[in-house]
Design an enzyme around this catalytic site. Structure first.
Site, short mmCIF file in Angstrom:
data_model
loop_
_atom_site.label_atom_id
_atom_site.label_comp_id
_atom_site.label_asym_id
_atom_site.label_seq_id
_atom_site.Cartn_x
_atom_site.Cartn_y
_atom_site.Cartn_z
CB SER A 241 -4.29 -6.78 39.72
OG SER A 241 -3.08 -7.36 39.28
CE LYS A 242 -2.73 -1.03 45.45
NZ LYS A 242 -3.92 -1.22 46.25
NE ARG A 243 -0.55 -10.78 40.04
CZ ARG A 243 -0.73 -11.25 38.80
NH1 ARG A 243 0.32 -11.55 38.05
NH2 ARG A 243 -1.92 -11.44 38.30
CG HIS A 244 -1.33 -7.08 36.10
ND1 HIS A 244 -2.63 -7.49 36.19
CD2 HIS A 244 -0.61 -8.15 35.75
CE1 HIS A 244 -2.69 -8.78 35.91
NE2 HIS A 244 -1.49 -9.20 35.64
N GLY A 245 0.76 -3.35 38.01
CA GLY A 245 1.18 -1.96 37.84
C GLY A 245 0.06 -0.95 38.07
#
Ligand code: GLU
Length: 467
Positions: A241-245
């Site tokens: 996800s975005k949070r993960h990169g």
């Protein structure tokens, strides 16, 4: 082996994200390893979602990563007529047929499938029907006459043999009723016409590979080699996800990662060579092959990326690092640096680069060069500027005034000598010095700071702080 031709085929519906960048890298490395060709195809047939801005971002992202493609990019939409031509040839050869199914009929098929708990498959009702039955005024779609029995096997370089039962794959629409080609047909025709020998892409395309294989065979094209790479997951094993990169390459550029570090990191996301972690691009070209692509999803890990980036920063030549860091500094300043400032940056960079994990940290560490007098110490630094400290600063001013040849070594020697004669710890001098000269409690090695600021500026900042 015939000359290797790979391609990267992104859809320009957003930024070049990290998964796409890795796919591009693997294709690039594979072709460079074999002295082959690496092509770029922009899959812009979804006219609603494709944007020119996204196309530019893909170009920029690949350029930033240093992944140069051969020849002009192929724009898929512009080849629509050629895709349709292949469909018409299949139609003429009885390998495809017109289907006049109405929306209602399809809806019925969908509902039936749903009720039976299986995926919707077109039931082939126009497959062998007499074209004379065609309802008047209905524009048909063209469907591919997919094999109904047997199986389709993908000999995949990563996944091994993957078998699809043909009865699971229905008769795919290859031309819509308005005559425009559909996705899988376009991909097959383009890959054939571009002479692609190896298709390396995410394993979310595995089912497409089965359909595409059937199309290749029906069209009389040679089926290319496939390598479907497991997708990248987050550190917790969940989908990225975005949070993960799951960000665009430009976000990584902005975060201050070096392209070489990024290449190394992406390479290790799903490919390995023994226990090697630091792999230069040259070495990667030499070693890269599909046999060591992992079968399970790689996990994205910022800590690893940061470590690698720190390594590449430390091992950059000063000139390369200056070229990489200067735009960051200038962006922060909102103006270009003059020659004197560039010389100062260059002088302190060798020590700064030992400690920084990205170009923003470097910019941060260089900040003391650009503050205007009298400088504002932050709250933590203020604590080192009490009256006792100010008194020590005044003594240091006297001592440093006497230093003739102003260098890191000579100023350090002078302050050390002072700490001995005054019987104070070096830190009791160095901390106020740091606070006075940089306004911070953390900075590059303090005597390097003195050296790069020069005598005049150093003494002036000290005088400001002692007041
Ligand atoms: N355009 C597809 C995508 O962005 C890739 C298709 C392919 O590699 O065959 O996922």
């Amino acid at each position: 082996m015939t000359k290797v031709v790979t391609r990267f085929a992104p859809s320009p519906t957003g930024y070049l994200h990290i998964g796409g960048a890795r796919t591009a890298l693997f294709n690039w490395l594979f072709s460079r390893h074999h002295g082959g060709t690496f092509l770029l195809r922009i899959e812009d047939t979804d006219r609603e979602r494709s944007t020119d801005d996204a196309v530019q971002k893909i170009f920029q992202g690949l350029k930033w990563l240093g992944l140069d493609w051969d020849g002009e990019p192929v724009m898929q939409f512009s080849r629509m007529n050629r895709h349709a031509e292949v469909a018409h040839k299949m139609l003429a050869e009885g390998k495809a047929y017109h289907c006049y199914c109405s929306q209602e009929e399809l809806e019925e098929m969908r509902n039936k499938a749903k009720a039976e708990g299986r995926p919707m498959r077109y039931d082939g009702r126009w497959r062998d029907r007499d074209p004379k039955d065609a309802p008047a005024g209905v524009k048909p779609v063209v469907r591919f006459k997919a094999p109904q029995a047997g199986s389709t096997v993908i000999k995949d370089h990563v996944q091994g043999d993957v078998t699809f039962q043909n009865e699971q794959l229905d008769d795919l629409i290859i031309l819509r009723s308005d005559g425009t080609p559909t996705y899988n047909l376009s991909v097959v025709v383009d890959d054939h016409d571009m002479g692609v020998t190896h298709i390396i892409r995410g394993d979310d395309h595995l089912t497409n590979a089965a359909r595409q294989t059937q199309l290749y065979l029906a069209a009389g094209f040679v089926v290319p080699d496939f390598a479907h790479i497991p997708l990248i997951h987050g550190p917790d094993g969940a989908k990225l996800s975005k949070r993960h990169g799951a960000l665009g390459t430009e976000a990584y550029a902005d975060m201050g990662y070096l392209p070489a570090a990024m290449r190394n990191y992406l390479l290790r996301l799903g490919w390995s060579h023994g226990d090697e972690e630091i792999i230069s691009t040259q070495q990667a070209i030499e070693w890269f092959g599909l046999d060591h692509v992992g079968r399970s999803p790689a996990r994205f890990d910022f800590a690893k990326l940061n470590n690698l980036n720190g390594h590449y920063i430390r091992h950059s030549s000063d000139d390369d690092l200056l070229a990489a860091a200067l735009p960051f500094v200038e962006k922060k300043l909102g103006r270009a640096c003059n020659q004197a400032e560039v010389a100062q940056i260059k002088a302190i960079l060798p020590t700064v680069k030992e400690r920084a994990k990205d170009l923003n940290e470097i910019t941060e560490a260089l900040g003391f060069l650009f503050v205007a007098r009298p400088i504002q110490a932050d709250a933590a630094a203020q604590k080192h500027l009490d009256d006792a400290a100010k008194a020590r600063i005044r003594t240091m001013i006297e001592t440093l005034n006497g230093v003739s040849d102003w260098t890191a070594a000579s100023t350090e020697a002078a302050v050390r000598a002072l700490s001995e004669t005054q019987q104070v710890k070096l830190g009791q001098l160095a901390q106020p010095l740091r606070a006075a000269l940089t306004g911070r409690t953390v900075s590059p090695p303090i005597f390097d700071v003195l050296a790069v600021l020069g005598r005049e500026e150093t003494l002036a900042r000290l005088a400001d702080a002692a007041r």
